[in-house]
Every structure is written in structure tokens, then in C-alpha cells.
Write a protein that holds these residues in place. Sequence first.
Motif, PDB file in Angstrom:
ATOM      1  N   SER A  42       0.927  -1.156  -0.087  1.00 55.86           N
ATOM      2  CA  SER A  42       0.024  -0.156  -0.051  1.00 55.86           C
ATOM      3  C   SER A  42       0.773   1.131  -0.045  1.00 55.86           C
ATOM      4  CB  SER A  42      -0.675   0.020   1.172  1.00 55.86           C
ATOM      5  OG  SER A  42      -1.526   1.263   1.348  1.00 55.86           O
ATOM      6  N   LEU A  43       0.368   2.204  -0.919  1.00 57.87           N
ATOM      7  CA  LEU A  43       1.215   3.641  -0.851  1.00 57.87           C
ATOM      8  C   LEU A  43       1.366   4.166   0.521  1.00 57.87           C
ATOM      9  CD1 LEU A  43       0.056   5.171  -4.206  1.00 57.87           C
ATOM     10  CD2 LEU A  43       2.248   4.119  -3.577  1.00 57.87           C
ATOM     11  N   LYS A  44       0.350   3.706   1.636  1.00 58.11           N
ATOM     12  CA  LYS A  44       0.261   4.435   2.872  1.00 58.11           C
ATOM     13  C   LYS A  44       1.574   3.726   3.763  1.00 58.11           C
ATOM     14  CE  LYS A  44      -4.797   4.915   3.175  1.00 58.11           C
ATOM     15  NZ  LYS A  44      -6.165   4.674   3.768  1.00 58.11           N
ATOM     16  N   ASN A  45       2.053   2.521   3.356  1.00 64.91           N
ATOM     17  CA  ASN A  45       3.159   2.171   3.986  1.00 64.91           C
ATOM     18  C   ASN A  45       4.223   2.908   3.974  1.00 64.91           C
ATOM     19  OD1 ASN A  45       1.689  -0.361   4.871  1.00 64.91           O
ATOM     20  ND2 ASN A  45       2.501  -1.550   2.699  1.00 64.91           N
ATOM     21  N   LEU A  46       4.430   3.795   2.811  1.00 69.45           N
ATOM     22  CA  LEU A  46       5.456   4.915   2.702  1.00 69.45           C
ATOM     23  C   LEU A  46       5.395   5.947   3.829  1.00 69.45           C
ATOM     24  CD1 LEU A  46       5.506   5.172  -1.272  1.00 69.45           C
ATOM     25  CD2 LEU A  46       6.930   3.874   0.342  1.00 69.45           C
ATOM     26  N   VAL A  47       4.062   6.365   4.062  1.00 68.86           N
ATOM     27  CA  VAL A  47       3.875   7.294   5.194  1.00 68.86           C
ATOM     28  C   VAL A  47       4.269   6.815   6.383  1.00 68.86           C
ATOM     29  CG1 VAL A  47       2.334   8.993   6.206  1.00 68.86           C
ATOM     30  CG2 VAL A  47       2.266   8.506   3.671  1.00 68.86           C
ATOM     31  N   ASP A  48       3.839   5.435   6.772  1.00 67.00           N
ATOM     32  CA  ASP A  48       3.864   4.864   7.902  1.00 67.00           C
ATOM     33  C   ASP A  48       5.245   4.553   8.268  1.00 67.00           C
ATOM     34  OD1 ASP A  48       1.296   5.267   8.375  1.00 67.00           O
ATOM     35  OD2 ASP A  48       0.639   3.287   7.883  1.00 67.00           O
ATOM     36  N   MET A  49       6.141   4.447   7.166  1.00 67.65           N
ATOM     37  CA  MET A  49       7.614   4.053   7.406  1.00 67.65           C
ATOM     38  C   MET A  49       8.339   5.271   8.214  1.00 67.65           C
ATOM     39  SD  MET A  49       8.406   1.062   6.499  1.00 67.65           S
ATOM     40  CE  MET A  49      10.407   1.249   5.890  1.00 67.65           C
ATOM     41  N   VAL A  50       7.615   6.349   7.910  1.00 66.07           N
ATOM     42  CA  VAL A  50       8.201   7.600   8.721  1.00 66.07           C
ATOM     43  C   VAL A  50       7.417   7.727  10.020  1.00 66.07           C
ATOM     44  CG1 VAL A  50       8.333  10.170   8.567  1.00 66.07           C
ATOM     45  CG2 VAL A  50       8.529   9.014   6.361  1.00 66.07           C
ATOM     46  N   LYS A  51       6.119   7.485  10.213  1.00 65.31           N
ATOM     47  CA  LYS A  51       5.334   7.528  11.439  1.00 65.31           C
ATOM     48  C   LYS A  51       5.963   6.484  12.436  1.00 65.31           C
ATOM     49  CE  LYS A  51       1.016   9.293   9.731  1.00 65.31           C
ATOM     50  NZ  LYS A  51      -0.454   8.760   9.860  1.00 65.31           N
ATOM     51  N   ILE A  52       6.420   5.335  11.914  1.00 65.90           N
ATOM     52  CA  ILE A  52       6.862   4.437  13.177  1.00 65.90           C
ATOM     53  C   ILE A  52       8.059   4.823  13.880  1.00 65.90           C
ATOM     54  CG2 ILE A  52       7.459   1.877  13.360  1.00 65.90           C
ATOM     55  CD1 ILE A  52       5.478   1.327  11.208  1.00 65.90           C
ATOM     56  N   PRO A  53       8.971   5.079  13.068  1.00 67.23           N
ATOM     57  CA  PRO A  53      10.246   5.373  13.657  1.00 67.23           C
ATOM     58  C   PRO A  53      10.154   6.889  14.762  1.00 67.23           C
ATOM     59  CG  PRO A  53      10.667   5.821  11.404  1.00 67.23           C
ATOM     60  CD  PRO A  53       9.462   5.012  11.882  1.00 67.23           C
ATOM     61  N   LEU A  54       9.362   7.764  14.118  1.00 66.08           N
ATOM     62  CA  LEU A  54       9.109   8.872  15.084  1.00 66.08           C
ATOM     63  C   LEU A  54       8.250   8.551  16.139  1.00 66.08           C
ATOM     64  CD1 LEU A  54       7.978  11.470  12.122  1.00 66.08           C
ATOM     65  CD2 LEU A  54      10.187  11.508  13.417  1.00 66.08           C
ATOM     66  N   GLY A  55       7.446   7.620  15.962  1.00 68.04           N
ATOM     67  CA  GLY A  55       6.579   7.145  17.355  1.00 68.04           C
ATOM     68  C   GLY A  55       7.491   6.581  18.184  1.00 68.04           C
ATOM     69  N   CYS A  56       8.536   5.648  17.729  1.00 62.86           N
ATOM     70  CA  CYS A  56       9.403   4.993  18.605  1.00 62.86           C
ATOM     71  C   CYS A  56      10.269   6.076  19.602  1.00 62.86           C
ATOM     72  CB  CYS A  56      10.477   4.007  17.838  1.00 62.86           C
ATOM     73  SG  CYS A  56       9.633   2.575  17.135  1.00 62.86           S
ATOM     74  N   LEU A  57      10.714   7.178  18.812  1.00 70.31           N
ATOM     75  CA  LEU A  57      11.490   8.268  19.461  1.00 70.31           C
ATOM     76  C   LEU A  57      10.673   8.884  20.581  1.00 70.31           C
ATOM     77  CD1 LEU A  57      13.120   9.784  16.217  1.00 70.31           C
ATOM     78  CD2 LEU A  57      14.422   8.319  18.068  1.00 70.31           C
ATOM     79  N   GLU A  58       9.188   8.977  20.188  1.00 67.93           N
ATOM     80  CA  GLU A  58       8.244   9.646  21.131  1.00 67.93           C
ATOM     81  C   GLU A  58       8.092   8.636  22.194  1.00 67.93           C
ATOM     82  OE1 GLU A  58       5.200  12.694  19.047  1.00 67.93           O
ATOM     83  OE2 GLU A  58       4.794  10.312  18.776  1.00 67.93           O
ATOM     84  N   ALA A  59       8.073   7.456  21.997  1.00 64.55           N
ATOM     85  CA  ALA A  59       7.883   6.534  23.102  1.00 64.55           C
ATOM     86  C   ALA A  59       9.165   6.389  23.979  1.00 64.55           C
ATOM     87  CB  ALA A  59       7.575   5.083  22.773  1.00 64.55           C
ATOM     88  N   CYS A  60      10.366   6.414  23.388  1.00 67.83           N
ATOM     89  CA  CYS A  60      11.334   6.210  24.178  1.00 67.83           C
ATOM     90  C   CYS A  60      11.616   7.455  25.250  1.00 67.83           C
ATOM     91  CB  CYS A  60      12.693   6.373  23.286  1.00 67.83           C
ATOM     92  SG  CYS A  60      13.093   5.016  22.416  1.00 67.83           S
TER      93      CYS A  60
END
Length: 355
Positions: free
Chosen positions: A67-85
Motif C-alpha cells: 500500500s502507498l500508505k506504507n511509505l507514510v507509515d515508514m516515517v511515522k513508526i520510527p518517529l513514534g518509537c522516538l516519542e515512546a522512548c
Amino acid sequence: MPKIIFTGGGSAGHVTLNLALIPWFLEHGWQITYIGSKGGMEEDLVKQFPAVEYKSVLTGKLRRYFSLKNLVDMVKIPLGCLEACALVHKINPDIIFSKGGFVSFPVVVGGFVNRKKIFMHESDITPGLANKLSLPFVSTFFTTFPETVNAVKQKAKVRCVGPVMSPRLFNGSREAGAKFAGLEADKPTVMFIGGSLGAKSLNNAVQQNLDKLLAKYQVIHIAGKSGFNPDLKGRGYVQYEYVDKELKDLMALADVVISRAGSNAIFELASLNKPMILVPLPNTSSRGEQSLNARNFKAKGFAEIIADENIADEQTLLTAIEDTFTQKAQYIANMQQNPVKTTTIEELCRLITAN
């Protein structure tokens, strides 16, 4: 004051166990933070506990398909990991408990980076993608099915606790159920359960076959929020959007239950020795976990299966109900001879806090 972070979301199955555990931790003096997605269903559900602080992190859906949405989420996931850290570092919990869903992965990573003890739970027979990705970072992986150990590599982390059961469905009364529903206590009764949001195919099956069902059975229909139809009526038929404290009595009244094949639901039915007909979500709407759950129960002699696309077919539905009702003593015997290993809410909480 000890601190715990709960995480999980995206669907009710990734939230309900957390909601069941939270009261125990509140009663025992824990400070609780729930980390979910912004605007996710978990945010509304957690509001029932004013003492629980809700925090959100960026998250992307972990899709198994292109899905093209995977490209957007490839950015969201690592940013979410940084927020969670950063969040985990600030909260500094003693324990993190993850129920899965795509929002849980950043929180688990954040806990691992901060060297926190992390517990994770899987309800279905095979782990969801978020739990698979999270497994290397957790201390203990609780499972419902013993067969789940075969689906993971890190077997030393796995601990099968069976379904985590609430006492809400036990010790129901057939007579009380009949009185509440306005039905007869001694007449064969079939229950359809569509889940909290409703199951369109099950609700349609009731609507299309109600007259023929009522020729022999009483029908209890829990239609869910989206499936309740006030125009659907008949003598011996009752419909509810949702039932809470009286559900144990309605369960006692039901002779056969037709349900989706989510892990929580089917283990509750098995613990009550209820003959069941399972209608798994089609694989086009899920990763196929309900089909695996249903086949596991059928192999044990606990249930019959009707494919989602066949549930509204008159002959298929009525034959399955008739066969299951006729053989209900055998289904009950199978469940009694192979009792489900269960864990109470308190037992699981003590397992978490003792480690």
C-alpha cells in the motif's frame, strides 16, 4: 508508588484485557499510564478510569500487503518509537504491559531502550504482526493457546496462561435469563453474538431466517452497536445492542451460540461448555487468525464452522443449528473432558508483578 504503562489498541481485542487488568492495579496503589494512538478507540475506552493518564504517540499501521500508505507509515513508526522512548524515560515505569496492535510496537521499543521489564500478551493462536516484531524486546510473552509456542522462535520467553477469564459470565441462571428476556426457560434457545460493533453477516442471517428459526427455537440476538434493528421483531425473539451484567443469565439460557471466532469469545463459551457454531471473519478482512481459532476448536470437538459467505444461506444455517442442538450433549462432554486452562485477572496481575 509503583508505576505501570499499559499499551495496545487499534481494535477491541487489543484493549479489553488491559481494561480488565487496570482496576486491580488501581486497587493496589499503582500509578497507571496508558499509551495509545491519538484519537484511537482505546483513548475513549480508557476514559472510564479518571485516575489513568492517557498519552499518545505517532503510529503507523503495520500492513502485510502493498500500500502507498506504507511509505507514510515508514516515517511515522520510527518517529513514534522516538516519542515512546522519551515518554517511557519520563514516566520511568516499573513494568510495561502490551496487548498488541500497531500502536504497541513503538512503546515496546521505548521500553527496551530504557531497559524496562516488558510483558506482552497474545490472544490468538498465532501472533499478530506487531507482537511478532515486538517479541525480541519483551521479557515474557503470555499466550492463550499452547500451540502459539510453535509459531515463535524465542520459545524460552513464552508462557501459556490460557484465557484470562473474568467472573462476569459464571454462575448465571437459566430462569433469570428467561425472566430478563421475557422468554421461556424450558424452550430450546439459540443465541447470536455479533460483537461490540456488530457482525453484518450474522445480523443479516438472523433477519433473513428469523421466521424459520422461531418455528423451533427462541432467539437471543446481541446485534452490536451498528447492527441493532428496532424493526426486527417476532414472538420468542429478543434483540440487544449490548448486554452487561445480565449476560451470564442469557448465556445460561442459550443452548447453542453462533459467534465470531475471536479468541476471547470462544474461550468464554468453552469455559461455559456452550455448544457453538463459529463464523470466522473472512481472511480478506483479517490475517486469518479467526479461521485458525475456529479450526482448532472444531478439531477438539468443541464447535462447528460456517464460512462467513454461507451464514445467511437458509439450509446451511438451519442444518448447522439443528445438528449442533441434536448433538449438544457430545459437544458438552468434549469440553468437560478437555477443560480449558484458565487464568483469573488477579492471577495474571500477580504473575506480572512477581517477576
